[in-house]
Write a protein that holds these residues in place. Sequence first.
Motif, PDB file in Angstrom:
ATOM      1  N   PRO A 310       0.829  -1.206   0.000  1.00 35.03           N
ATOM      2  CA  PRO A 310       0.000   0.000   0.000  1.00 35.03           C
ATOM      3  C   PRO A 310       0.867   1.260   0.000  1.00 35.03           C
ATOM      4  CG  PRO A 310      -0.466  -1.416   1.897  1.00 35.03           C
ATOM      5  CD  PRO A 310       0.822  -1.871   1.308  1.00 35.03           C
ATOM      6  N   TYR A 311       0.221   2.387  -0.285  1.00 30.53           N
ATOM      7  CA  TYR A 311       0.858   3.690  -0.124  1.00 30.53           C
ATOM      8  C   TYR A 311       0.792   4.105   1.344  1.00 30.53           C
ATOM      9  CZ  TYR A 311       0.965   4.490  -5.181  1.00 30.53           C
ATOM     10  OH  TYR A 311       1.235   4.413  -6.525  1.00 30.53           O
ATOM     11  N   ASP A 312       1.677   4.987   1.743  1.00 31.86           N
ATOM     12  CA  ASP A 312       1.576   5.588   3.069  1.00 31.86           C
ATOM     13  C   ASP A 312       0.224   6.279   3.186  1.00 31.86           C
ATOM     14  OD1 ASP A 312       3.287   6.672   5.562  1.00 31.86           O
ATOM     15  OD2 ASP A 312       1.986   8.276   4.818  1.00 31.86           O
ATOM     16  N   LEU A 313      -0.385   6.172   4.364  1.00 21.49           N
ATOM     17  CA  LEU A 313      -1.750   6.684   4.536  1.00 21.49           C
ATOM     18  C   LEU A 313      -1.849   8.168   4.224  1.00 21.49           C
ATOM     19  CD1 LEU A 313      -2.373   8.317   7.535  1.00 21.49           C
ATOM     20  CD2 LEU A 313      -1.545   6.096   8.324  1.00 21.49           C
ATOM     21  N   ASN A 314      -0.803   8.940   4.481  1.00 20.34           N
ATOM     22  CA  ASN A 314      -0.856  10.377   4.210  1.00 20.34           C
ATOM     23  C   ASN A 314      -0.879  10.675   2.715  1.00 20.34           C
ATOM     24  OD1 ASN A 314      -0.659  11.599   6.988  1.00 20.34           O
ATOM     25  ND2 ASN A 314       1.160  10.301   7.007  1.00 20.34           N
ATOM     26  N   ASP A 315      -0.266   9.809   1.920  1.00 20.52           N
ATOM     27  CA  ASP A 315      -0.356   9.943   0.469  1.00 20.52           C
ATOM     28  C   ASP A 315      -1.712   9.439  -0.029  1.00 20.52           C
ATOM     29  OD1 ASP A 315       2.259  10.974   0.264  1.00 20.52           O
ATOM     30  OD2 ASP A 315       3.093   8.948   0.276  1.00 20.52           O
ATOM     31  N   ALA A 316      -2.143   8.293   0.513  1.00 14.97           N
ATOM     32  CA  ALA A 316      -3.411   7.703   0.080  1.00 14.97           C
ATOM     33  C   ALA A 316      -4.598   8.599   0.403  1.00 14.97           C
ATOM     34  CB  ALA A 316      -3.587   6.332   0.739  1.00 14.97           C
ATOM     35  N   MET A 317      -4.479   9.366   1.485  1.00 13.76           N
ATOM     36  CA  MET A 317      -5.565  10.251   1.889  1.00 13.76           C
ATOM     37  C   MET A 317      -5.846  11.338   0.842  1.00 13.76           C
ATOM     38  SD  MET A 317      -5.952  11.770   5.761  1.00 13.76           S
ATOM     39  CE  MET A 317      -5.190  10.319   6.465  1.00 13.76           C
ATOM     40  N   ARG A 318      -4.863  11.578  -0.020  1.00 14.77           N
ATOM     41  CA  ARG A 318      -4.982  12.636  -1.020  1.00 14.77           C
ATOM     42  C   ARG A 318      -5.134  12.095  -2.436  1.00 14.77           C
ATOM     43  NH1 ARG A 318      -6.393  17.326   1.513  1.00 14.77           N
ATOM     44  NH2 ARG A 318      -5.085  17.710   3.335  1.00 14.77           N
ATOM     45  N   PHE A 319      -5.413  10.822  -2.583  1.00 19.26           N
ATOM     46  CA  PHE A 319      -5.657  10.299  -3.927  1.00 19.26           C
ATOM     47  C   PHE A 319      -6.809  11.083  -4.566  1.00 19.26           C
ATOM     48  CE2 PHE A 319      -4.086   5.667  -3.072  1.00 19.26           C
ATOM     49  CZ  PHE A 319      -2.773   6.095  -3.188  1.00 19.26           C
ATOM     50  N   PRO A 320      -6.715  11.406  -5.849  1.00 19.70           N
ATOM     51  CA  PRO A 320      -7.723  12.275  -6.471  1.00 19.70           C
ATOM     52  C   PRO A 320      -9.079  11.621  -6.690  1.00 19.70           C
ATOM     53  CG  PRO A 320      -6.122  11.529  -8.097  1.00 19.70           C
ATOM     54  CD  PRO A 320      -5.591  11.107  -6.758  1.00 19.70           C
ATOM     55  N   GLY A 321      -9.129  10.276  -6.701  1.00 21.31           N
ATOM     56  CA  GLY A 321     -10.391   9.599  -6.966  1.00 21.31           C
ATOM     57  C   GLY A 321     -11.472   9.881  -5.945  1.00 21.31           C
ATOM     58  N   ALA A 322     -11.084  10.205  -4.717  1.00 20.81           N
ATOM     59  CA  ALA A 322     -12.093  10.500  -3.689  1.00 20.81           C
ATOM     60  C   ALA A 322     -12.981  11.664  -4.120  1.00 20.81           C
ATOM     61  CB  ALA A 322     -11.412  10.810  -2.361  1.00 20.81           C
ATOM     62  N   ASP A 323     -12.403  12.652  -4.805  1.00 19.78           N
ATOM     63  CA  ASP A 323     -13.200  13.783  -5.276  1.00 19.78           C
ATOM     64  C   ASP A 323     -14.145  13.395  -6.405  1.00 19.78           C
ATOM     65  OD1 ASP A 323     -12.168  15.777  -3.502  1.00 19.78           O
ATOM     66  OD2 ASP A 323     -10.329  15.828  -4.688  1.00 19.78           O
ATOM     67  N   ASP A 324     -13.770  12.390  -7.205  1.00 18.22           N
ATOM     68  CA  ASP A 324     -14.698  11.875  -8.222  1.00 18.22           C
ATOM     69  C   ASP A 324     -15.958  11.325  -7.574  1.00 18.22           C
ATOM     70  OD1 ASP A 324     -13.039  12.422 -10.402  1.00 18.22           O
ATOM     71  OD2 ASP A 324     -12.051  10.471 -10.304  1.00 18.22           O
ATOM     72  N   PHE A 325     -15.786  10.656  -6.435  1.00 20.22           N
ATOM     73  CA  PHE A 325     -16.939  10.065  -5.753  1.00 20.22           C
ATOM     74  C   PHE A 325     -17.806  11.165  -5.124  1.00 20.22           C
ATOM     75  CE2 PHE A 325     -14.682   6.390  -6.768  1.00 20.22           C
ATOM     76  CZ  PHE A 325     -15.385   5.245  -6.421  1.00 20.22           C
ATOM     77  N   GLY A 326     -17.171  12.203  -4.610  1.00 21.62           N
ATOM     78  CA  GLY A 326     -17.955  13.331  -4.125  1.00 21.62           C
ATOM     79  C   GLY A 326     -18.744  13.989  -5.242  1.00 21.62           C
ATOM     80  N   TYR A 327     -18.145  14.078  -6.431  1.00 24.50           N
ATOM     81  CA  TYR A 327     -18.833  14.651  -7.586  1.00 24.50           C
ATOM     82  C   TYR A 327     -19.983  13.748  -8.030  1.00 24.50           C
ATOM     83  CZ  TYR A 327     -19.388  16.905 -12.178  1.00 24.50           C
ATOM     84  OH  TYR A 327     -19.882  17.562 -13.284  1.00 24.50           O
ATOM     85  N   LEU A 328     -19.765  12.426  -7.971  1.00 19.54           N
ATOM     86  CA  LEU A 328     -20.843  11.477  -8.273  1.00 19.54           C
ATOM     87  C   LEU A 328     -22.040  11.723  -7.362  1.00 19.54           C
ATOM     88  CD1 LEU A 328     -20.590   7.679  -8.913  1.00 19.54           C
ATOM     89  CD2 LEU A 328     -22.121   8.519  -7.150  1.00 19.54           C
ATOM     90  N   LYS A 329     -21.780  11.850  -6.079  1.00 21.65           N
ATOM     91  CA  LYS A 329     -22.859  12.125  -5.124  1.00 21.65           C
ATOM     92  C   LYS A 329     -23.612  13.395  -5.512  1.00 21.65           C
ATOM     93  CE  LYS A 329     -23.412  13.869  -0.453  1.00 21.65           C
ATOM     94  NZ  LYS A 329     -22.644  14.466   0.657  1.00 21.65           N
ATOM     95  N   GLN A 330     -22.878  14.420  -5.908  1.00 24.53           N
ATOM     96  CA  GLN A 330     -23.493  15.692  -6.315  1.00 24.53           C
ATOM     97  C   GLN A 330     -24.385  15.498  -7.546  1.00 24.53           C
ATOM     98  OE1 GLN A 330     -20.615  18.879  -6.843  1.00 24.53           O
ATOM     99  NE2 GLN A 330     -21.869  19.803  -8.453  1.00 24.53           N
ATOM    100  N   LEU A 331     -23.932  14.721  -8.518  1.00 31.75           N
ATOM    101  CA  LEU A 331     -24.719  14.494  -9.727  1.00 31.75           C
ATOM    102  C   LEU A 331     -25.959  13.651  -9.440  1.00 31.75           C
ATOM    103  CD1 LEU A 331     -21.883  13.857 -12.354  1.00 31.75           C
ATOM    104  CD2 LEU A 331     -23.283  15.911 -12.086  1.00 31.75           C
TER     105      LEU A 331
END
Length: 422
Positions: A310-331
């Motif tokens: 795995p990646y270090d948790l501090n790097d993984a916490m900033r993966f860009p895909g999380a924002d895609d899921f937030g955008y999905l929720k918005q749509l």
Amino acid sequence: MLTIDKLRFQQDGRDFFFLADTCWSAFTNAELFEFENYCRIRKNQGFTVIQLNLLRQWDASSTQTRRDPFKLVSLDDANHYVYDYSQLDIAYFDRVEEMLSIMKKYELTPALVLLWANYVPDTWTEPMIRNNLMEKNQIEPYVAYVAQRYKKFNPIYFISGDTDFPSEATIEYYDIALTTLKKYDDALVTFHIRGRLDEIPDIFLEASDFFSYQSGHNKDYPEKVYEIPMKLRANGIQMPIINTEPCYEQISHSRHSFGRFTQEDCRRVAWQSILAGASAGITYGAHGIWSWHRSGERFGIVEGEGFDQPYDLNDAMRFPGADDFGYLKQLVATYHLFDVEPIDLVLKNTGQIRLGKTDTKTVIYLPVNTRLDIRQLQLAKNSFTVKAIDLEKRLEMTVDFTEDNIEMHNGVRDALYIIEKI
């Protein structure tokens, strides 16, 4: 408190989208300051639920400080450990309460796993587990304790974690846990099941408030993402359905297969799940967060699913895909897709293009840019509009269309088409 309204969740009379993040190992691995920072980030990204294992996750990353929910009888160099399940470690559960309080501060609903498969006899994990199995008579005291103590946080419960149901003993264990929980808390319940399974025993299906499936991390079965919810709907399942474990961002392909799932892979799986009938919510995962991994620590058990580091948790916490899921929720909220029904059509000779419908619109997820023949939709001339959304850049695009075709959009990756009646 969450309730169920047909195919969707509600909170205080308003629609609630189950946008969960996967954090199975937080209770044993996370420091409080780390966990608060994590909750703050996920709240700002639009997440509404955090999925956590109440007990030690069998494939969590190692930590310098060991925390155990029960008295630790023995621990060897190979990380095999034996618990005395009759002796709860109250300090551990005190700390769980502190972390649940942090979640409450950020308005994040906990989804708590009671018994992961490695604590239960005969499951697929048995050849690989590190711990001793829980005895049957030890289930009720444990579940009664956590149900009464954490009821005030209004959790959702996964009775099981990553399980199959191969024997009567397996089913009996989970039935005891379910029955005990319901004595003390009328929380919403479901069963987190092994990847690509689409059935649970009838007694558990009847008890479930929503159906949780796992499309998983195996690249050889991409069709399971949409085939499972469509099968469930075809079989008359009339409850919310959620893909609660799709591929995690940057997790490696399972079974020691080379490669990692990308941001775009995760986005594709999320939209395919939603439009196939699993529209009440979706779960995200980052490889480094779920196991709460710090650089230099040992990771999990490679004999199991065979995941790469795995990646270090501090790097993984900033993966860009999380924002895609937030955008999905918005749509989903913007276009009222909570109850979207799957359309069983094959376009371009692939199941990867998914279609869904509501009373007023048809929605198409297009994973690869192409001219799309839509004659099968039988749309009347001049009676509809088409809006294209670039899911990578999160912006609207214009697109040319007729009742026969939608032309290529001007993005370079995946898109969502919203077809609305005029």
